[in-house]
Design a protein around this motif. Structure first.
Motif, PDB file in Angstrom:
ATOM      1  N   ASP A 193      14.609   4.086  -8.891  1.00  0.00           N
ATOM      2  CA  ASP A 193      15.391   5.303  -8.657  1.00  0.00           C
ATOM      3  C   ASP A 193      15.038   5.975  -7.333  1.00  0.00           C
ATOM      4  O   ASP A 193      15.771   6.862  -6.878  1.00  0.00           O
ATOM      5  CB  ASP A 193      15.170   6.304  -9.805  1.00  0.00           C
ATOM      6  N   ASP A 194      13.915   5.590  -6.737  1.00  0.00           N
ATOM      7  CA  ASP A 194      13.539   6.148  -5.431  1.00  0.00           C
ATOM      8  C   ASP A 194      14.359   5.440  -4.356  1.00  0.00           C
ATOM      9  O   ASP A 194      13.973   4.390  -3.844  1.00  0.00           O
ATOM     10  CB  ASP A 194      12.038   5.954  -5.197  1.00  0.00           C
ATOM     11  N   LYS A 195      15.484   6.021  -4.007  1.00  0.00           N
ATOM     12  CA  LYS A 195      16.453   5.366  -3.114  1.00  0.00           C
ATOM     13  C   LYS A 195      15.962   5.260  -1.675  1.00  0.00           C
ATOM     14  O   LYS A 195      16.446   4.421  -0.909  1.00  0.00           O
ATOM     15  CB  LYS A 195      17.791   6.124  -3.140  1.00  0.00           C
ATOM     16  N   LEU A 196      15.031   6.113  -1.281  1.00  0.00           N
ATOM     17  CA  LEU A 196      14.527   6.084   0.091  1.00  0.00           C
ATOM     18  C   LEU A 196      13.393   5.087   0.272  1.00  0.00           C
ATOM     19  O   LEU A 196      13.041   4.732   1.398  1.00  0.00           O
ATOM     20  CB  LEU A 196      14.044   7.483   0.503  1.00  0.00           C
ATOM     21  N   PHE A 197      12.815   4.635  -0.835  1.00  0.00           N
ATOM     22  CA  PHE A 197      11.582   3.859  -0.770  1.00  0.00           C
ATOM     23  C   PHE A 197      11.727   2.555   0.013  1.00  0.00           C
ATOM     24  O   PHE A 197      10.867   2.220   0.833  1.00  0.00           O
ATOM     25  CB  PHE A 197      11.078   3.548  -2.182  1.00  0.00           C
ATOM     26  N   LYS A 198      12.797   1.802  -0.220  1.00  0.00           N
ATOM     27  CA  LYS A 198      12.946   0.491   0.422  1.00  0.00           C
ATOM     28  C   LYS A 198      12.829   0.585   1.929  1.00  0.00           C
ATOM     29  O   LYS A 198      12.020  -0.129   2.553  1.00  0.00           O
ATOM     30  CB  LYS A 198      14.298  -0.126   0.045  1.00  0.00           C
ATOM     31  N   ASN A 199      13.633   1.428   2.533  1.00  0.00           N
ATOM     32  CA  ASN A 199      13.649   1.510   4.000  1.00  0.00           C
ATOM     33  C   ASN A 199      12.364   2.091   4.550  1.00  0.00           C
ATOM     34  O   ASN A 199      11.833   1.614   5.567  1.00  0.00           O
ATOM     35  CB  ASN A 199      14.850   2.343   4.457  1.00  0.00           C
ATOM     36  N   ILE A 200      11.850   3.125   3.891  1.00  0.00           N
ATOM     37  CA  ILE A 200      10.597   3.734   4.359  1.00  0.00           C
ATOM     38  C   ILE A 200       9.444   2.739   4.270  1.00  0.00           C
ATOM     39  O   ILE A 200       8.659   2.584   5.205  1.00  0.00           O
ATOM     40  CB  ILE A 200      10.287   5.003   3.539  1.00  0.00           C
TER      41      ILE A 200
ATOM     42  N   PHE B  96       0.828  -1.207   0.000  1.00  0.00           N
ATOM     43  CA  PHE B  96       0.000   0.000   0.000  1.00  0.00           C
ATOM     44  C   PHE B  96       0.866   1.262   0.000  1.00  0.00           C
ATOM     45  O   PHE B  96       0.374   2.367  -0.255  1.00  0.00           O
ATOM     46  CB  PHE B  96      -0.958   0.001   1.201  1.00  0.00           C
ATOM     47  N   VAL B  97       2.161   1.111   0.285  1.00  0.00           N
ATOM     48  CA  VAL B  97       3.092   2.241   0.204  1.00  0.00           C
ATOM     49  C   VAL B  97       3.655   2.280  -1.218  1.00  0.00           C
ATOM     50  O   VAL B  97       4.098   1.254  -1.740  1.00  0.00           O
ATOM     51  CB  VAL B  97       4.243   2.094   1.220  1.00  0.00           C
ATOM     52  N   LYS B  98       3.651   3.440  -1.829  1.00  0.00           N
ATOM     53  CA  LYS B  98       4.060   3.541  -3.228  1.00  0.00           C
ATOM     54  C   LYS B  98       5.355   4.332  -3.366  1.00  0.00           C
ATOM     55  O   LYS B  98       5.583   5.301  -2.632  1.00  0.00           O
ATOM     56  CB  LYS B  98       2.956   4.214  -4.052  1.00  0.00           C
ATOM     57  N   PRO B  99       6.194   3.945  -4.330  1.00  0.00           N
ATOM     58  CA  PRO B  99       7.422   4.726  -4.575  1.00  0.00           C
ATOM     59  C   PRO B  99       7.096   6.064  -5.222  1.00  0.00           C
ATOM     60  O   PRO B  99       6.014   6.246  -5.800  1.00  0.00           O
ATOM     61  CB  PRO B  99       8.215   3.823  -5.529  1.00  0.00           C
ATOM     62  N   GLN B 100       8.040   6.985  -5.113  1.00  0.00           N
ATOM     63  CA  GLN B 100       7.905   8.288  -5.755  1.00  0.00           C
ATOM     64  C   GLN B 100       8.312   8.151  -7.212  1.00  0.00           C
ATOM     65  O   GLN B 100       9.453   7.816  -7.520  1.00  0.00           O
ATOM     66  CB  GLN B 100       8.800   9.317  -5.052  1.00  0.00           C
TER      67      GLN B 100
ATOM     68  N   LEU C 280      10.206 -11.258  -0.495  1.00  0.00           N
ATOM     69  CA  LEU C 280      11.416 -11.136   0.328  1.00  0.00           C
ATOM     70  C   LEU C 280      11.782  -9.679   0.581  1.00  0.00           C
ATOM     71  O   LEU C 280      12.378  -9.348   1.609  1.00  0.00           O
ATOM     72  CB  LEU C 280      12.580 -11.866  -0.341  1.00  0.00           C
ATOM     73  N   ASP C 281      11.422  -8.780  -0.338  1.00  0.00           N
ATOM     74  CA  ASP C 281      11.758  -7.364  -0.177  1.00  0.00           C
ATOM     75  C   ASP C 281      11.105  -6.747   1.056  1.00  0.00           C
ATOM     76  O   ASP C 281      11.531  -5.682   1.513  1.00  0.00           O
ATOM     77  CB  ASP C 281      11.330  -6.574  -1.417  1.00  0.00           C
ATOM     78  N   PHE C 282      10.053  -7.386   1.594  1.00  0.00           N
ATOM     79  CA  PHE C 282       9.370  -6.837   2.762  1.00  0.00           C
ATOM     80  C   PHE C 282      10.098  -7.121   4.074  1.00  0.00           C
ATOM     81  O   PHE C 282       9.691  -6.635   5.121  1.00  0.00           O
ATOM     82  CB  PHE C 282       7.946  -7.394   2.851  1.00  0.00           C
ATOM     83  N   CYS C 283      11.161  -7.905   4.019  1.00  0.00           N
ATOM     84  CA  CYS C 283      11.893  -8.224   5.242  1.00  0.00           C
ATOM     85  C   CYS C 283      13.402  -8.167   4.976  1.00  0.00           C
ATOM     86  O   CYS C 283      13.841  -7.971   3.848  1.00  0.00           O
ATOM     87  CB  CYS C 283      11.489  -9.599   5.788  1.00  0.00           C
ATOM     88  N   ASP C 284      14.192  -8.363   6.018  1.00  0.00           N
ATOM     89  CA  ASP C 284      15.652  -8.299   5.891  1.00  0.00           C
ATOM     90  C   ASP C 284      16.268  -9.688   5.973  1.00  0.00           C
ATOM     91  O   ASP C 284      17.321  -9.871   6.576  1.00  0.00           O
ATOM     92  CB  ASP C 284      16.227  -7.395   6.990  1.00  0.00           C
ATOM     93  N   LYS C 285      15.616 -10.651   5.368  1.00  0.00           N
ATOM     94  CA  LYS C 285      16.102 -12.029   5.390  1.00  0.00           C
ATOM     95  C   LYS C 285      16.999 -12.303   4.178  1.00  0.00           C
ATOM     96  O   LYS C 285      16.982 -11.577   3.191  1.00  0.00           O
ATOM     97  CB  LYS C 285      14.928 -13.000   5.399  1.00  0.00           C
TER      98      LYS C 285
END
Length: 337
Positions: free
Chosen positions: A239-246, A33-37, A169-174
């Motif tokens: 290209d949205d470098k902040l998206f993953k962590n946020i 539900f969170v979208k990249p810029q 897998l992108d939703f976690c740090d495994k």
């Protein structure tokens, strides 16, 4: 007979209720539900010539820490699955279930001898030599992440061809199974980036494997599989470098909220531990379809999981969405009681 239906049929749900789509709280779809810029004007795209994919390959390869020669792109994850089943043309398919239903559909369509292993109760069941092994990690519909070291040893000893689906897998740090490509060449990893990057309508699925395996896959693939729109959208998302962590932080926070709401409801018997952006829930005294009907006045959709193998009609999946969606679900659960 169990069907191959999926969640997220929001237009039909809204039509049946006689309301607008934007009024629906869709907890059935596990799309982020969170979208990249996205900073791109699609009206400026030149679509008069055939697309090229070099930049997209480079960005996806960089994102997963592999070489461009180790990936092949497909028109969505399902397309990648069906292509791989057809390309491998093996005799036996073993699916650790419950799992994404397209695997079972593909196995049946391509006349594989199908064996299902119940990973809840018998994950160490013996596997047939030279089989195609399917393992979804984190799993669907429960979201459990599995350490694969021991299973990998077993599969490798049996000379199995292995497909590990890491769509969530992108939703976690495994850890990814990509590291096993260094020791075993009959391994394929599926990356369906559209789940995490909230772009199910952008049809891009990725297979990661050895350079030789990818070359063999490419040999029978068409030259142009993705549109210029697909390619440019996903490049912009990456290209949205902040998206993953946020995105991960928000999903984790809201998942904890959702878990607490569900565990405090007398309607719920069990909430399964999840590393993904959804929760598998076992209802106490209700069937999934009954529960769905009770939620309709609140315009809430949840996923009936009764068509998954080894799950019965008391199982539902609830996706992680906004805090406001959690609040409305909590209100509904309290009033239903």
């Amino acid at each position: 007979m169990k069907t191959f239906e999926h969640g997220g049929q929001i237009e039909k749900f809204a039509f049946d209720l006689g309301c607008r789509v934007d009024e629906i709280i869709d907890l059935s779809s596990n799309i982020n539900f969170v979208k990249p810029q996205i900073n791109i004007d699609f009206n400026t795209l030149d679509i008069s010539s055939y697309p090229t994919y070099d930049k997209l390959y480079e960005k996806i390869a960089f994102n997963y820490g592999v070489e461009t020669s180790q990936i092949e792109l497909f028109n969505g994850g399902s397309s990648a699955i069906f292509t791989l089943f057809k390309h491998l043309s093996l005799q036996t398919c073993i699916i650790y279930s419950p799992a994404y239903l397209e695997y079972k559909k593909a196995a049946l369509n391509f006349d594989y001898e199908l064996n299902l292993i119940n990973r809840f109760s018998n994950i160490n069941e013996n596997v047939k030599e030279n089989s195609l092994v399917i393992f979804v990690n984190p799993s669907t519909p429960d979201g459990k992440y599995y350490e694969l070291e021991e299973l990998m040893k077993t599969w490798i000893e049996k000379s199995c061809t292995i497909l590990v689906d890491e769509s969530f897998l992108d939703f976690c740090d495994k850890a990814s199974a990509i590291k096993y490509l260094e020791i075993y060449d009959k391994l394929y990893i599926l990356k369906s980036m559209t789940k995490f990057y909230s772009s199910a309508g952008i049809r891009v699925g990725t297979i990661v494997s050895t350079k030789e395996n990818i070359e063999n896959l490419k040999e029978f693939e068409p030259m142009w599989k993705l549109s210029q729109f697909d390619s440019n959208y996903l490049q912009a998302a990456l290209d949205d470098k902040l998206f993953k962590n946020i995105s991960k932080a928000i999903n984790i926070k809201n998942k904890i909220e959702l878990e607490n709401i569900l565990k405090n409801s007398i309607l719920i018997e069990e909430v399964f531990e999840s590393s993904a952006n959804y929760l598998l829930v076992k209802l106490k005294n209700l069937k999934a379809k009954e529960f769905q009907e009770l939620l309709k006045p609140y315009k809430i959709m949840v996923r009936d999981c009764s068509n998954f193998d080894f799950l019965d009609e008391r199982f539902i999946r609830i996706a992680v969405k906004s805090s406001s969606a959690n609040e409305i679900l909590q209100k509904a659960l309290e009033e239903i009681c």
